[in-house]
Design a protein around this motif. Structure first.
Motif, short mmCIF file in Angstrom:
data_model
loop_
_atom_site.label_atom_id
_atom_site.label_comp_id
_atom_site.label_asym_id
_atom_site.label_seq_id
_atom_site.Cartn_x
_atom_site.Cartn_y
_atom_site.Cartn_z
N GLY A 45 0.89 -0.99 0.15
CA GLY A 45 -0.01 -0.02 -0.13
C GLY A 45 0.87 1.28 -0.09
N CYS A 46 2.23 1.22 0.22
CA CYS A 46 2.98 2.57 -0.07
C CYS A 46 3.00 3.23 -1.58
N THR A 47 3.23 4.37 -1.42
CA THR A 47 3.57 5.03 -2.72
C THR A 47 4.58 4.67 -3.41
N LEU A 48 5.70 4.63 -2.71
CA LEU A 48 7.18 4.32 -3.25
C LEU A 48 7.70 3.10 -2.71
N LEU A 49 8.31 2.20 -3.54
CA LEU A 49 9.27 1.26 -3.16
C LEU A 49 10.48 1.25 -3.82
N ILE A 50 11.56 1.62 -3.04
CA ILE A 50 12.94 1.84 -3.22
C ILE A 50 13.61 0.28 -3.14
N HIS A 51 13.83 -0.34 -4.25
CA HIS A 51 14.20 -1.67 -4.21
C HIS A 51 15.58 -1.90 -4.95
N GLU A 52 16.27 -2.62 -4.19
CA GLU A 52 17.73 -3.03 -4.74
C GLU A 52 17.55 -3.81 -6.16
N ALA A 96 12.22 -7.30 -8.65
CA ALA A 96 11.79 -6.03 -7.79
C ALA A 96 10.48 -5.59 -8.55
N ILE A 97 10.02 -5.64 -9.87
CA ILE A 97 8.88 -5.28 -10.43
C ILE A 97 7.77 -6.20 -10.02
N LYS A 98 8.17 -7.38 -9.81
CA LYS A 98 7.19 -8.48 -9.40
C LYS A 98 6.57 -8.12 -7.95
N ILE A 99 7.87 -7.73 -7.19
CA ILE A 99 7.54 -7.38 -5.59
C ILE A 99 6.60 -6.19 -5.49
N ALA A 100 6.99 -5.07 -6.50
CA ALA A 100 6.19 -3.82 -6.24
C ALA A 100 4.75 -4.09 -6.76
N LYS A 101 4.57 -4.92 -7.57
CA LYS A 101 3.06 -5.22 -8.11
C LYS A 101 2.46 -6.06 -7.04
N ASN A 102 3.10 -6.92 -6.55
CA ASN A 102 2.62 -7.71 -5.24
C ASN A 102 2.05 -6.77 -4.11
N ALA A 103 3.04 -5.92 -3.81
CA ALA A 103 2.84 -5.07 -2.68
C ALA A 103 1.66 -3.66 -3.12
N GLY A 104 1.43 -3.66 -4.33
CA GLY A 104 0.49 -2.60 -4.55
C GLY A 104 0.98 -1.39 -4.51
N VAL A 105 2.38 -1.22 -4.77
CA VAL A 105 2.98 0.13 -4.89
C VAL A 105 2.71 1.10 -5.87
N ARG A 106 2.71 2.39 -5.99
CA ARG A 106 2.54 3.00 -6.98
C ARG A 106 3.64 3.36 -8.00
N TYR A 107 4.80 3.49 -7.09
CA TYR A 107 5.99 3.77 -7.84
C TYR A 107 7.07 2.72 -7.58
N LEU A 108 7.97 2.54 -8.28
CA LEU A 108 9.19 1.58 -8.10
C LEU A 108 10.57 2.49 -8.52
N MET A 109 11.45 2.51 -7.45
CA MET A 109 12.69 3.28 -7.80
C MET A 109 13.60 1.97 -7.69
N PRO A 110 14.48 1.68 -8.75
CA PRO A 110 15.18 0.47 -8.61
C PRO A 110 16.55 1.46 -8.42
N ILE A 111 17.34 0.87 -7.37
CA ILE A 111 18.64 1.23 -7.00
C ILE A 111 19.76 0.03 -6.98
#
Length: 106
Positions: free
Chosen positions: A53-60, A82-97
């Motif tokens: 439910g977060c707006t942003l996931l910053i994921h390695e 990271a894309i799969k995790i972001a979709k599963n979590a329902g976040v709005r944005y993913l920032m890969p790092i």
């Protein structure tokens, strides 16, 4: 899970799946916005649950797609993970790092 609360925000932490102890963090403002930072990790349901439910996931994303086996062996995720995790979590944005143009020997 560790939780720190003050009058403006709440910080939660959960363990990740890495070769050495590592934590993911969620920082949540009481206005409803939140971000989650994965730290180093293989794909982890702990990170997905923390980010839910977060707006942003910053994921390695230390490994490139197609390098899942070697990345996971060394405790890291790929861009696809990271894309799969972001979709599963329902976040709005993913920032890969923490990513590489060419996969290193991790």
């Amino acid at each position: 899970m560790t939780v720190i609360i003050n009058h403006d925000y709440k910080i939660s932490a959960a363990s990740t799946d890495h070769t050495v102890p590592s934590l993911a963090f969620r920082i949540e403002e009481f206005n409803g916005s939140c971000i989650t930072y994965s730290s180093d990790t293989r794909p982890s349901t702990n990170v997905a649950n923390l980010a839910r439910g977060c707006t942003l996931l910053i994921h390695e994303t230390s490994g490139n797609p197609g390098a899942e086996d070697i990345s996971h062996l060394h405790g890291h995720s790929t861009t696809s993970d990271a894309i799969k995790i972001a979709k599963n979590a329902g976040v709005r944005y993913l920032m890969p790092i923490h990513y590489y143009i060419d996969s290193p020997g991790i």
